[in-house]
Design a protein around this motif. Structure first.
Motif, short mmCIF file in Angstrom:
data_model
loop_
_atom_site.label_atom_id
_atom_site.label_comp_id
_atom_site.label_asym_id
_atom_site.label_seq_id
_atom_site.Cartn_x
_atom_site.Cartn_y
_atom_site.Cartn_z
N LEU A 2 0.72 -1.13 -0.05
CA LEU A 2 -0.06 0.01 -0.08
C LEU A 2 0.87 1.17 0.02
O LEU A 2 0.45 2.29 -0.60
CB LEU A 2 -1.04 -0.05 1.07
N GLU A 3 1.92 1.29 0.71
CA GLU A 3 2.56 2.59 0.91
C GLU A 3 3.28 3.05 -0.66
O GLU A 3 3.19 4.15 -0.93
CB GLU A 3 3.99 2.34 1.75
N GLU A 4 3.65 2.00 -1.36
CA GLU A 4 4.44 2.16 -2.70
C GLU A 4 3.22 2.68 -3.48
O GLU A 4 3.17 3.64 -4.32
CB GLU A 4 5.01 0.95 -3.24
N ALA A 5 2.01 1.70 -3.77
CA ALA A 5 0.91 2.12 -4.33
C ALA A 5 0.34 3.73 -4.08
O ALA A 5 0.05 4.59 -4.90
CB ALA A 5 -0.12 1.29 -3.83
N ARG A 6 0.22 4.11 -2.59
CA ARG A 6 -0.06 5.36 -2.26
C ARG A 6 0.76 6.51 -2.77
O ARG A 6 0.23 7.41 -3.28
CB ARG A 6 -0.14 5.51 -0.67
N GLN A 7 2.02 6.21 -2.85
CA GLN A 7 3.08 7.26 -3.32
C GLN A 7 2.82 7.41 -4.95
O GLN A 7 2.93 8.54 -5.32
CB GLN A 7 4.36 6.73 -3.02
N THR A 8 2.72 6.30 -5.46
CA THR A 8 2.50 6.36 -6.96
C THR A 8 1.30 7.07 -7.27
O THR A 8 1.40 8.18 -8.26
CB THR A 8 2.58 4.97 -7.62
N ARG B 109 15.83 6.11 -9.52
CA ARG B 109 15.39 5.61 -8.06
C ARG B 109 13.84 5.68 -8.18
O ARG B 109 13.13 6.74 -8.23
CB ARG B 109 15.95 6.78 -7.03
N ASP B 110 13.19 4.53 -8.18
CA ASP B 110 11.82 4.38 -8.53
C ASP B 110 11.05 4.46 -7.08
O ASP B 110 9.54 4.90 -7.28
CB ASP B 110 11.49 3.09 -9.28
N THR B 111 11.36 4.17 -5.99
CA THR B 111 10.48 4.54 -4.83
C THR B 111 11.24 5.45 -3.88
O THR B 111 12.50 5.70 -3.88
CB THR B 111 10.64 3.02 -4.03
N MET B 112 10.52 5.95 -2.79
CA MET B 112 10.97 6.51 -1.80
C MET B 112 12.32 5.78 -1.16
O MET B 112 13.17 6.77 -0.53
CB MET B 112 9.92 7.16 -0.96
N GLN B 113 12.02 4.63 -0.83
CA GLN B 113 13.13 3.89 -0.12
C GLN B 113 14.38 4.10 -0.80
O GLN B 113 15.53 4.08 -0.14
CB GLN B 113 12.74 2.54 0.22
#
Length: 567
Positions: free
Chosen positions: A252-258, A482-486
């Motif tokens: 969910l966190e990645e989906a929410r960021q996108t 860099r594709d994600t915040m992490q």
């Protein structure tokens, strides 16, 4: 004479006997008919639990003492009977349980079209796909219900939440006790708590009203499905509520960021265009460009399908439009109804007046403004509201265009719908203040272009091929992105340590859709724990200042320059 007399009196006796037999047969058939009707009724109720609950609630309402004991809320009962017209209407609108009559009296009344046989024009035929909220109700015994109540499992009650009634009209139209259930459902959807006991008494029918209100008000809950289930006792009172989530909850966190990044990009370009109307039109046009109508699109009832997947049906278009308009602080409502089939569109408030907007029907092969900012009267031949949407304000204002012009129909100064060229990309020059976050909005304006390349369908590029083409256009490699915040935080931490203390700079590349999350991290201070704190500890430094600049590389990628001073 005696024989004649005996014969004369025997006929009436036989007639009476035949009449008695007929009466007995009629009584028998009536009894059998009643028995058969009762059997059919039992079968219908068994197959439709919500009907059972409704009948129980109606019977229970005859006994005011029992209703008060169970805490049942009567909705509009006693003020409007089913089939009565609500204030300001000339056509019957049935009341629904849980709706606040006082709120309704202060709203401009929607008048449904007189005709019930609406058909979509040929140019938009089939461009529907809205699915109404579905409930699954299971009757349980009193003992099981007592056990659920005794478990004291309300999850997150949402008692600390507040909702702006102009932005969230479905919340506003509920009775006070139903708003408690609304807050509880919203809070548990956010925390991903699937099953919980109601914080106050709610019937099966009231629950459906409340769930629909939450779902209609909050497009950001893209992981919440359109269905739910509840356990109820014979009287119709709900003992447990269970929400349903789609596959995005797995990450969910990645989906929410996108999701927020995609919406934020459009909102950022629309914001500050000069008027709410211009912002609205920009969002309308941007969605028409980026979304394809596709009835087979995954999660097509959600805004996620439109903003992230790029494919959806009317529900996805409408909820994406609603969410971005909410980010621009423009009241925009999700409106459901009938347009030849079940359909969804929007109602938007501009300068105190309400207007209908149907982005799905405007997004035809040749984009139009045929269903943009129209009145209820203009929609009467094609759209009719249903469900809770009949309680939304009437759309009576004239078409909203700046300076009284006809810009919407003409597509603006360019003469073409979807010409989103309100601003030019700004040059990324020197920063003004090292303590400030700079976002010079370098995004190249969207141009109106064909969404389907020429050539046979099987020759269309795959997602990987499109990404490769975009990387080549941006002049970067897959390893640089860099594709994600992490990934972004990890890269920044290592780069910051590698450049050392003093006045330094490091650079990395992110997808355009991620910029909104990066900007929010710096505005909120989340970046500090994200990478700075650990990097300073590893470097043995105590002080840090940063200035960001971004460069649009094309292809949907940004290069971020981190100008840092560490000591």
């Amino acid at each position: 004479m005696a024989d004649f007399t005996a014969c004369e009196y025997s006929k009436p006796q036989d007639g009476r006997m035949r009449e008695n037999v007929k009466v007995l047969k009629a009584i028998f058939f009536c009894i059998m008919g009643l028995i058969m009707a009762c059997c059919v009724g039992v079968m219908v109720c068994a197959l439709n639990p919500s009907l059972t609950a409704m009948l129980a609630e109606r019977v229970e309402s005859v006994n005011p003492a029992q209703s008060a004991q169970d805490g049942q809320s009567g909705g509009l009962g006693g003020l409007f009977q089913d089939g009565d017209s609500r204030p300001g209407t000339s056509v019957s609108i049935e009341s629904q349980p849980g709706i606040n009559a006082d709120w309704l009296e202060n709203q401009p009344g929607y008048e449904p079209p007189e005709s019930s046989s609406l058909e979509a024009p040929d140019s938009v035929s089939g461009r529907t796909g809205y699915e109404p909220v579905q409930e699954e109700a299971q009757e349980i015994g009193e003992d099981e219900a007592d056990g659920l109540s005794g478990s004291d499992n309300p999850g997150d009650t949402g008692s600390n939440l507040t909702f702006d009634q102009e932005i969230y009209p479905y919340y506003a139209m509920l009775e006070p006790d139903m708003r408690q259930i609304y807050s509880q459902i919203y809070a548990n959807a956010v925390s991903l708590t699937a099953s919980f006991t109601p914080v106050t008494t709610v019937s099966v029918n009231q629950l459906k009203t409340v769930f629909e209100a939450v779902y209609n008000d909050h497009p950001e809950l893209f992981w919440l499905d359109t269905g739910y289930s509840c356990k109820y006792i014979r009287s119709g009172r709900c003992a447990e509520i269970t929400l349903k989530f789609n596959e995005t909850v797995n990450n969910l966190e990645e989906a929410r960021q996108t999701f927020e990044g995609a919406a934020g990009n459009i909102a950022a370009q629309a914001r500050g265009l000069g008027s709410q109307y211009e912002e609205e039109r920009y969002v309308h046009d941007a969605l028409m460009q980026m979304v394809e109508y596709d009835v087979a699109a995954p999660m097509n009832q959600s805004a996620y399908s439109a903003l992230v997947g790029g494919r959806s049906v009317c529900a996805g278009y409408a909820r994406a439009f609603q969410y971005i308009m909410q980010q621009l602080d423009i009241p925009c409502y999700y409106c459901t109804g009938y347009a030849g089939e079940d359909h969804a569109w929007n109602i938007v408030k501009l300068d105190g007046t309400y207007h209908n907007v149907d982005v799905t029907w405007d997004d035809t092969e040749e984009p139009t403004y045929d269903y943009f900012n129209k009145t209820d009267k203009e929609y009467a031949s094609t759209h009719r509201r249903t469900g809770l949407s009949v309680y939304l304000p009437a759309c009576e204002g004239a078409e909203a265009v700046p300076n009284g012009g006809n810009e919407a129909e003409n597509g603006g100064d360019s003469g073409e719908p979807g010409d989103i060229s309100g601003t030019e990309a700004e040059d990324t020059g020197e920063a003004d203040d090292i303590s400030s976050l700079i976002n010079p909005n370098p995004i190249q304006p969207l141009g109106w272009q064909s969404k389907v390349p020429a050539g046979p369908v099987d020759s269309q590029p795959t997602a990987d091929e499109i990404r490769k083409q975009n990387l080549e256009k941006a002049g970067v490699t897959e390893e640089q992105v860099r594709d994600t915040m992490q990934e972004y935080y990890e890269d920044c931490r290592e780069l910051l340590k590698s450049v050392g203390t003093g006045d330094r700079q490091f650079v990395n590349v992110i997808p355009q859709s991620m910029w909104n999350s990066v900007e929010r991290a710096y505005n909120s201070g989340d970046y500090w724990k994200g990478y700075v704190e650990q990097a300073l500890k590893d470097m043995g430094a105590d002080n840090f200042a940063i200035q960001l600049q971004i460069q649009d590389l094309g292809g949907g990628y940004y290069r971020i320059y981190h100008n840092v001073y560490t000591y």
